[in-house]
Motif scaffolding. Structure first.
Motif, PDB file in Angstrom:
ATOM      1  N   GLY A 245      -0.188   6.585  -2.409  1.00 30.91           N
ATOM      2  CA  GLY A 245      -1.291   6.651  -1.464  1.00 30.91           C
ATOM      3  C   GLY A 245      -2.373   7.548  -2.014  1.00 30.91           C
ATOM      4  N   LEU A 246      -3.625   7.182  -1.782  1.00 31.31           N
ATOM      5  CA  LEU A 246      -4.735   7.985  -2.289  1.00 31.31           C
ATOM      6  C   LEU A 246      -4.805   9.335  -1.588  1.00 31.31           C
ATOM      7  N   LEU A 247      -4.717   9.328  -0.272  1.00 31.48           N
ATOM      8  CA  LEU A 247      -4.784  10.571   0.496  1.00 31.48           C
ATOM      9  C   LEU A 247      -3.427  10.986   1.033  1.00 31.48           C
ATOM     10  N   PHE A 248      -2.599   9.993   1.404  1.00 33.92           N
ATOM     11  CA  PHE A 248      -1.301  10.287   2.015  1.00 33.92           C
ATOM     12  C   PHE A 248      -0.233   9.475   1.304  1.00 33.92           C
ATOM     13  N   LYS A 249       0.735  10.162   0.719  1.00 36.58           N
ATOM     14  CA  LYS A 249       1.797   9.488  -0.021  1.00 36.58           C
ATOM     15  C   LYS A 249       2.800   8.939   0.995  1.00 36.58           C
ATOM     16  N   GLN A 250       2.649   7.676   1.322  1.00 35.78           N
ATOM     17  CA  GLN A 250       3.426   7.110   2.421  1.00 35.78           C
ATOM     18  C   GLN A 250       3.905   5.692   2.157  1.00 35.78           C
ATOM     19  N   GLN A 251       3.149   4.929   1.382  1.00 39.62           N
ATOM     20  CA  GLN A 251       3.440   3.508   1.242  1.00 39.62           C
ATOM     21  C   GLN A 251       4.444   3.268   0.119  1.00 39.62           C
ATOM     22  N   PRO A 252       5.511   2.492   0.355  1.00 44.75           N
ATOM     23  CA  PRO A 252       6.519   2.265  -0.690  1.00 44.75           C
ATOM     24  C   PRO A 252       5.969   1.435  -1.846  1.00 44.75           C
ATOM     25  N   VAL A 253       6.301   1.845  -3.059  1.00 42.97           N
ATOM     26  CA  VAL A 253       6.003   1.009  -4.216  1.00 42.97           C
ATOM     27  C   VAL A 253       6.811  -0.279  -4.117  1.00 42.97           C
ATOM     28  N   LEU A 254       8.102  -0.136  -3.825  1.00 43.94           N
ATOM     29  CA  LEU A 254       8.984  -1.253  -3.493  1.00 43.94           C
ATOM     30  C   LEU A 254       9.864  -0.791  -2.344  1.00 43.94           C
ATOM     31  N   CYS A 255      10.014  -1.595  -1.324  1.00 44.35           N
ATOM     32  CA  CYS A 255      10.777  -1.185  -0.140  1.00 44.35           C
ATOM     33  C   CYS A 255      12.275  -1.269  -0.428  1.00 44.35           C
ATOM     34  N   SER A 256      13.022  -0.313   0.096  1.00 36.50           N
ATOM     35  CA  SER A 256      14.463  -0.283  -0.140  1.00 36.50           C
ATOM     36  C   SER A 256      15.283  -0.281   1.140  1.00 36.50           C
ATOM     37  N   ASP A 257      14.754   0.308   2.216  1.00 35.63           N
ATOM     38  CA  ASP A 257      15.544   0.395   3.444  1.00 35.63           C
ATOM     39  C   ASP A 257      14.901  -0.308   4.634  1.00 35.63           C
ATOM     40  N   GLY A 404     -14.349  -1.128  -1.279  1.00 38.20           N
ATOM     41  CA  GLY A 404     -13.373  -0.228  -0.689  1.00 38.20           C
ATOM     42  C   GLY A 404     -11.952  -0.714  -0.854  1.00 38.20           C
ATOM     43  N   GLY A 405     -11.758  -1.991  -1.144  1.00 38.98           N
ATOM     44  CA  GLY A 405     -10.418  -2.571  -1.188  1.00 38.98           C
ATOM     45  C   GLY A 405      -9.635  -2.296  -2.441  1.00 38.98           C
ATOM     46  N   LYS A 406     -10.239  -1.625  -3.432  1.00 41.36           N
ATOM     47  CA  LYS A 406      -9.509  -1.332  -4.666  1.00 41.36           C
ATOM     48  C   LYS A 406      -9.414   0.171  -4.914  1.00 41.36           C
ATOM     49  N   GLU A 407      -9.330   0.922  -3.807  1.00 41.79           N
ATOM     50  CA  GLU A 407      -9.158   2.370  -3.922  1.00 41.79           C
ATOM     51  C   GLU A 407      -7.698   2.742  -4.145  1.00 41.79           C
ATOM     52  N   GLU A 408      -6.774   1.840  -3.803  1.00 40.85           N
ATOM     53  CA  GLU A 408      -5.347   2.124  -3.963  1.00 40.85           C
ATOM     54  C   GLU A 408      -4.686   1.005  -4.761  1.00 40.85           C
TER      55      GLU A 408
END
Length: 926
Positions: A245-257, A404-408
């Protein structure tokens, strides 16, 4: 396999291809002709257009086998040596190139059109280019380019003279040709998906099939055994941080659970070919336990709703307070209120996300990709790879639109992980459907507004309640919610304001940064409110805005006292001065069965990040051995023209000809950090850094060349002696000197939003400076409404915007025109339609992105009020032009049919319902 013989760019070709392959596959994969772009694979965008036997064809939907014996011309075959085709030249000179991804297809459609019709009318041009989409330019400059090209091909000497005058010296204030334009019109491989490497393999992502579910198991054995498959990776294969995440590290690179929306990736397959990787995806077996899902903020906030994140379902809440709102309403003599909804919108940049990653042979990796900030990508990549940042190099490839869509990241981390694991180059490119599924969107919002005014038209109070659907993850949602709250009062000095914005998690697609960044939604609501209030007061809508306009010395809703460079009134007066002509042209457009309406709207938007956050950029300006000036910056040019602006600033300061200036941007190994290209900040921030670095460069030249030396175009003059730049560079190298200047510019100090905007005696007013600069704009729109169908045609838009100083007027004009067309789509057609979290509008056609046929006449007025502190008085304005367009159109519809549409988009069905609802009640104005 099938063997074909055909002619491509006047050369006979014999080639073997797979049965069922398209002409686009043949051109790109077999012949290495990358000019034709794959923007959709469905024939919806026209970026792949080539000429086959004299006809423009969309090569992504033409089977290669049907081209046996055909004569195929691509954009690479137009130029003769260094001599561009007149159509290519016209596109450059008319400013018809922004990101450039659509440009080759546009050019080929134009060539085909002008071959069969050397002098087409505007309607014929629009028909000839009807299959070609452009998201950047707003089409107006493309129409100018086609007219210029037609004149050139006819030998019109006036058109030939235009080529000699456009651009001039190239310094500040001239419409210099866009940097990199020749590469774009000739189809040079430059975008990430154009790049290839020996031994390159391909990756594809497996996405969730549920909007909310627990992952019980992931079985990859079948996929690993599939033909051509080299690796299948899941979250367990990520050596470092598993979220981004650019501001908040929250989104999974790959989901596991757990998965939280249908765009969540679960696994990545790497295979020898893209087709093999795609086929293997279906062999991965994922065990899910579906969980209850929420698809609206109301559902997410209801008692007993499933909790999507640890902090709950409220992602962020912002309140803006100024004065006493209730006391203001008690004093108000006229009160209007309304409820407004704005839809989820897809960025629809023409270039789908793509990356190429390759091990560097020294334990690191190099990634070629488009983004809005290579350094933030490097941090996220390095963290997931468990590598030091210096082991990760991110090389910026030209960005085929961003908004804005390519910030992350999307595919970049997966691509680099695979390259490091396999020790081979890996490329990943999303299909258009995958891009729509995975990418962030403009946040849909529900807005309640209430305004109070005195009878003489003075705004005394305003209240707003904003609920924002941020989707499954925060992304850039927090600053978007903040922006909606602080800009909801519009460019007006209102003494009593209470605005509350809440962002809510749902199992919908992720909301992120999008041109306007939360200000677009509330500008629509605020400006329709102003129209309703003007009608209730019996005032001219422009006069109501004039009486309440923010001026120098006035205060925003956050309490900021505005300084020099504030010229919202100038934009209003510019529009007012054109209304008589606009009304006359509107009257001329009247036709039986159609009603004409005119509407106005305004907006303002911050420049820079502000709110006390770090906002800086570096620049290096130096002389190369070839005698050229190189500008190295971190800013990314995604079509808005920042590379060109930086080259012009460097040329202006140094005195070196613009044509001798090269720009290298956003390579983490070679350039200084420029931070994100967002918030309309790069002209101001990186522009100042370039000016300072150029001044430092002149100092180095003076030290080396001697006292009294002066740079003059392509040489340095000392007294009567003139020394060429290449000669000077050679002498400097021999002496062990580097003729180079470097600078890091830090933006003026800003402060976080305070609890209240009310200042007390003795307070330092600077503590309320949430931003260091603002840009302002006003627009008027004329529409024609078909009373039988509800169809709305936008006939003309007048737009006046205060840009500080136009470094490149043609570039500013292009940004304004592109913003207008994006606002037109927002007003009338665009919407991401969802069905329980599933995207129904999953291609460019279903998204209803505006095409060239609906392009209105655009009268663009550039207002230049120098901004203190900006480079040569400039400030950013790439976002603002979108904001007033939709409310101006909606207000014009109200003028035509007697009702406002408070729920965007104003589709023909909604407009027709309003017409029928008004029939027999009262006549509509016209």
């Amino acid at each position: 396999m099938v063997r074909l013989q055909l002619t491509v760019n006047r050369r006979p070709i014999s080639v073997e291809i797979e049965e069922g392959a398209t002409l686009l596959d043949l051109l790109r994969d077999k012949l290495g002709l990358m000019g034709a772009k794959n923007g959709c694979g469905k024939g919806h965008c026209g970026a792949c257009t080539v000429i086959v036997d004299g006809e423009a064809r969309r090569s992504c939907i033409v089977k290669a086998e049907r081209c046996r014996g055909a004569d195929v011309l691509t954009v690479e075959g137009l130029a003769e040596g260094d001599r561009l085709h007149p159509v290519q030249e016209a596109f450059i000179r008319a400013g018809a190139i922004q990101c450039g991804f659509c440009t080759p297809g546009m050019i080929m459609s134009t060539v085909a059109l002008l071959r069969r019709n050397p002098d087409p009318s505007e309607a014929e041009v629009k028909d000839g280019l009807r299959h070609n989409l452009c998201r950047c330019t707003g089409y107006a400059s493309i129409l100018r380019a086609v007219r210029l090209a037609a004149a050139l091909l006819r030998g019109d000497q006036a058109a030939v003279a235009i080529l000699a005058t456009v651009g001039g010296r190239g310094g500040v204030g001239s419409s210099a040709p866009r940097v990199g334009a020749v590469d774009r019109v000739t189809g040079r491989p430059m975008f990430a998906d154009d790049l290839t490497r020996p031994g390159m393999v391909h990756g594809k992502l497996l996405f969730s099939t549920h909007p909310h579910a627990e992952i019980r198991s992931i079985d990859t054995a079948g996929a690993k055994a599939a033909p051509g498959v080299l690796a299948v990776m899941t979250a367990e294969d990520i050596p470092g941080r598993k979220i981004f995440g650019l501001l908040f590290k929250q989104q999974p690179v790959l989901c596991s659970d757990r998965v939280l929306h249908l765009g969540d990736p679960i696994a990545v397959v790497i295979a020898e070919t893209e087709a093999q990787a795609s086929s293997a995806l279906g062999l991965i077996e994922v065990g899910y336990r579906p969980l209850p899902a929420v698809f609206s903020p109301e559902e997410a906030l209801a008692e007993g709703a499933p909790v999507l994140h640890e902090e709950g379902n409220v992602m962020h809440r912002v309140e803006v307070r100024r004065g006493d709102v209730e006391a203001g309403f008690a004093r108000a003599e006229v009160i209007v209120e309304g409820d407004y909804t704005s839809p989820m919108i897809e960025h629809a940049y023409l270039e789908p996300e793509s990356a190429l990653a390759e091990p560097d042979g020294d334990g690191g990796v190099v990634i070629w990709t488009a983004s809005q900030g290579s350094w933030s990508f490097r941090e996220m990549l390095a963290a997931s790879l468990a590598l030091p940042e210096e082991k990760v190099r991110v090389v910026y490839t030209p960005c085929g639109g961003g908004f804005g869509g390519k910030e992350e990241p999307t595919v970049q981390i997966h691509c680099a992980l695979a390259a490091m694991r396999l020790g081979r180059p890996v490329k990943m490119t999303l299909t258009r459907e995958e891009s729509i599924l995975m990418s962030t969107k403009r946040h849909p919002e529900k807005i309640h507004m209430r305004h109070g005014a005195t009878r003489d038209g003075r705004l005394v109070t305003m209240e707003a309640r904003i609920v924002c659907d941020t989707g499954a993850y925060a992304s850039l949602g927090k600053p978007v919610v903040f922006r909606s709250a602080v800009v909801s009062s519009g460019p007006y000095d209102i003494p009593n304001v209470h605005s509350t914005a809440v962002g809510v998690y749902t199992n919908n697609p992720v909301g992120g940064a999008f041109r306007g960044f939360g200000s677009t939604q509330v500008s629509f609501a605020s400006e329709v409110q102003m129209d309703k209030l003007a009608r209730a007061l019996g005032l001219d809508p422009l006069e109501l805005r004039r009486r309440n306009a923010l001026r120098q010395g006035g205060q925003t809703a956050t309490g900021q006292v505005l300084g020099p460079g504030t010229n919202y009134l100038g934009t209003l007066e510019a529009v007012a001065g054109r209304l008589a002509g606009l009304k006359a042209r509107a009257a001329a457009a009247a036709a039986p069965g159609r009603r004409i309406g005119l509407g106005v709207a305004s907006a303002y938007k911050n420049v820079g990040i502000g709110t006390g956050k770090h906002d800086g950029a570096g620049a290096v300006v130096g002389l190369t051995e070839a005698g050229r000036l190189q500008v190295r910056i971190g800013a990314t040019d995604m079509g808005q023209g920042s590379d060109t602006v930086m080259a012009q600033l460097a040329a202006e300061v140094t005195g070196i000809h613009f044509g001798l200036v090269d720009v290298l941007s956003s390579d983490t190994a070679l350039c200084p950090d420029g931070e994100e290209t967002t918030a309309s900040r790069q002209t101001y921030i990186t522009g100042n850094a370039v000016v300072q670095a150029a001044e430092a460069f002149l100092g180095r030249v003076a030290e080396f060349a001697g006292p009294g030396s002066k740079v003059d175009g392509d040489a340095v003059v000392v007294g009567s002696r003139r020394e060429g730049l290449a000669e000077l560079a050679g002498r400097a190298k021999a002496a062990g000197r580097r003729l180079e200047g470097e600078s890091f510019y830090l933006a003026p100090t800003t402060y976080p939003l305070r609890e209240t905007a009310d200042q007390q005696p003795g307070d330092d007013p600077r503590l309320w400076d949430v931003h260091f600069a603002y840009c302002y704009g006003a627009q008027a729109a004329v529409v024609s409404v078909d009373v039988a169908t509800g169809e709305v045609e936008v006939i003309e838009v007048v737009a006046a915007h205060d840009v500080g100083r136009a470094i490149n007027p043609e570039g500013v004009r292009g940004q304004m025109e592109g913003g207008i067309m994006m606002g037109l789509g927002y007003a009338l057609s665009e919407q991401v339609e969802l069905d329980h979290g599933r995207i129904v509008s999953d291609n460019l056609q279903k998204l209803r992105v505006p095409r060239i046929g609906v392009t209105p006449a655009m009268d663009v007025v550039i207002i230049e009020t120098p901004e203190p502190g900006g480079p040569f008085g400039a400030k950013g304005m790439g976002e603002l032009a979108t904001n007033p367009t939709a409310p101006a159109i909606i207000n014009a519809i109200r003028d035509a049919v007697g009702s406002h549409i408070d729920d965007l988009p104003a589709t023909r069905e909604k407009v027709l319902a309003e017409i029928k609802g008004k029939e027999g009640k009262r006549p509509c104005s016209s």
